[in-house]
Structures are given as structure tokens and as C-alpha cells.
Design an enzyme around this catalytic site. Structure first.
Site, short mmCIF file in Angstrom:
data_model
loop_
_atom_site.label_atom_id
_atom_site.label_comp_id
_atom_site.label_asym_id
_atom_site.label_seq_id
_atom_site.Cartn_x
_atom_site.Cartn_y
_atom_site.Cartn_z
N PHE A 188 0.83 -1.21 0.00
CA PHE A 188 0.00 0.00 0.00
C PHE A 188 0.86 1.25 0.00
CE2 PHE A 188 -2.19 -3.30 2.41
CZ PHE A 188 -3.50 -3.26 1.94
N ASP A 189 0.43 2.24 -0.75
CA ASP A 189 0.89 3.60 -0.56
C ASP A 189 0.24 4.12 0.73
OD1 ASP A 189 1.96 6.13 -1.09
OD2 ASP A 189 0.23 6.73 -2.28
N GLY A 190 0.72 5.25 1.24
CA GLY A 190 0.19 5.77 2.50
C GLY A 190 -0.85 6.85 2.32
N GLY A 218 3.83 11.61 -1.77
CA GLY A 218 3.19 10.51 -2.52
C GLY A 218 2.72 9.37 -1.65
#
Length: 317
Positions: A161-163, A316
């Protein structure tokens, strides 16, 4: 007694995310719905090739011994008639998918809460955007040049996962977009002990964590492994760590990359799927691993003027 999905991880997926339906979709786009229906009936005994999310789904369905288990639901804009080819392909591959909603062109995401789905994967960005707007975790599966072979002995499911704007709300990302990296870093340092608000994938991560926790109480390591892969770096790391602690959610690996390209790290992690809110990051990552774009947050809001600071994506998430 009615069937219950209590304790299960429930994934809803569209036909085009599960199988390669590029040719039939081309017929639909170029010749219309009637030609599409004829094409699907004429080819309904031809097995569809695996799609981008196929390996993820098969690995999830193969999880053995995990308490509660995994349920995969088809949510498709096909009709029941054209969906017959999809179910024939499901049977061919031995996928234990038995439930579906074929909506004949209507919005399939409406059935997410009825099925109790924790995640919706689709190749249709409009369906994904509407699902997110209604508070459901959803991602658009991108065409992928990533690994298309599966090691039969590899039973661990790895999800990355991205945050910001994925696991967390986009509040910190908004500071970066509006005021730049220095202001972002100062803000995150100042608020290091203030938990970030949850993003659209918080509930999905929580459901994964509950499966992991139940499995580990039996003394076995979990067959599900999670990773946070973020462009954040110190000092912006502390708030993330404290947020996860506040949520009482464990994540197995955390990569604070400080703007380095994520794709190589995702390949090293062996991600079966990666979720990110930024289209550019997703397109690069999809060359290495299956990727879902989460069109949520400030990075997906059209702006009259592009950011020419050269720092875009440094946070990001």
C-alpha cells in the site's frame, strides 16, 4: 439459517480485472452491446486467459487453514447471458467463486455493501471512482507488464500500500501540494504524535490484520504479508508509525523511500498487488507488479495550473 460472511475477507472483482477480456471489450467499444453479446455467446466455450488480478485472487482462494477464510464475489456489468463465459472460465481454473452480481450495464458497485465486501477491484475507472465516493475501498486495475507466472509453491499473499490518500487521508499531501516539501516536513514533525485520519483503504488493511491476528494466535505465521511503500522519509516517518500504533494495526514491512522509485522495491517485496493514488506511480509500478490505482485525494483533483516545482510525488504517501 442464512449464510454469513462473518469473519471472512470479502473481495469483489469485475470480470475484466479477473480475466483478459481485451478482445471482447474491443468488440463492445467498436461495435456496440449487441455485437458484444453475440461475440460472448459464440465464444462462451473458449476459456478466457488470466487477467491482471488473477494471480492475487487464486492465491487468496488457496489460503489454507486461515480462520474465517476468503470469499471472492464477481461484480460485473455483463448480463447473466454474457456472464456464462466468465463462469465457465472460473470453473476451468478451479476457482472457488460461486457468487456473482451480473448487472447488465448498471452500476455493479451498488452491491458492495450487500455482499459486505472489503475491497472492490475493477478495470472500469468510473465504477471505481463512484465506489470510492460512497466510502468503499476500490481500485482500478491497470494493464500490467509485471510477472504473469506463478510459483506453485508460493502460497504467501503479499499486498503493498501507498500511504497518503490510500491508507491515510490526504491531509498531509494537501500541505505538500499547497506549500511544498519544507512546509510538509515541518507540519509532520509538529504533528508527529497526532494520528492521521484514515483513508479509503484503512478498513481493508484492518480486515487483513484481523485475519493475520487470528492466524498467529494458533502459533503459525500468517500466509498474508503487508507492506507500506511510501515516498515519505524522516522526519515524516514518525507520524505514520504512531498512526498505525494508534489504530492497533500491524503492518509487516514499511519502506520509507524519500522519493526513490517504488517499482524496484515492490518487485523485491514480491507484491501480488500494489495500491497507490498517483497515476504516474501506478503506471511505473505496473511494469513490475499488478497495480491498482486509487483515484482519491488531492492528487486526483484536476488543477488549472500544474505544479512546476519539480517536487511532485516526493511525499506521494
Amino acid at each position: 439459517m442464512p449464510v454469513s460472511f462473518d469473519g471472512k475477507l470479502v473481495i469483489a472483482i469485475s470480470s475484466r480485472a479477473l480475466f483478459d477480456m481485451a478482445e471482447s471489450h474491443r468488440v463492445f467499444m467498436e461495435q456496440g452491446v449487441d455485437a458484444y453479446c453475440r461475440y460472448q455467446r459464440e465464444h462462451e466455450d473458449e476459456v478466457l486467459a488470466p487477467g491482471v488480478a488473477f494471480t492475487l485472487v487464486r492465491k487468496l482462494l488457496r489460503l489454507e487453514g486461515i480462520d474465517g477464510g476468503v470469499e471472492v464475489i464477481l461484480l460485473s456489468r455483463n448480463s447473466a447471458d454474457t456472464g456464462l463465459r466468465v463462469f465457465n472460465s472460473v470453473e476451468h481454473y478451479g476457482l472457488s467463486i460461486t457468487r456473482a452480481a451480473f448487472t447488465n450495464g448498471e452500476r455493479p458497485w451498488r452491491y458492495i455493501p450487500a455482499f459486505g465486501a472489503h475491497l472492490f477491484l475493477s478495470a472500469d475507472p468510473n465504477d471505481v471512482a463512484q465506489a470510492l465516493q460512497h466510502g468503499y475501498a476500490a481500485a482500478t486495475i491497470l494493464p500490467s507488464a509485471g510477472r504473469d507466472t506463478e510459483d506453485p509453491g508460493d502460497r504467501e499473499v503479499r499486498i503493498a500500500f501507498d500511504g497518503d490518500a490510500v491508507l491515510f487521508a490526504d491531509t498531509a499531501e494537501r500541505v505538500f501540494q499547497e506549500s511544498g516539501l519544507e512546509a510538509f516536513s515541518a507540519s509532520e514533525r509538529q504533528q508527529a504524535r497526532s494520528p492521521l485520519p484514515g483513508g479509503p483503504f484503512k478498513s481493508f488493511l484492518a480486515a487483513l490484520h484481523q485475519l493475520q491476528r487470528r492466524e498467529q494466535t494458533g502459533g503459525e505465521s500468517s500466509p498474508i504479508r503487508t507492506a507500506l511503500v511510501t515516498a515519505r522519509s524522516a522526519p515524516a516517518h514518525e507520524r505514520v508509525i504512531r498512526t498505525l500504533r494508534h489504530w492497533d494495526i500491524r503492518i509487516d514491512e514499511a519502506l520509507f523511500l524519500g522519493g526513490l522509485r517504488k517499482a524496484d522495491f515492490l518487485a523485491a517485496f514480491g507484491a501480488d498487488i500494489f495500491f497507490d493514488d498517483q497515476q504516474g506511480h501506478c503506471e511505473i509500478a505496473s511494469q513490475q507488479v499488478a497495480t491498482g490505482h486509487v483515484p482519491h485525494g488531492v492528487s486526483n483533483v484536476p488543477r488549472e495550473e500544474s505544479d512546476d516545482s519539480g517536487q511532485a510525488g516526493v511525499t506521494g504517501g
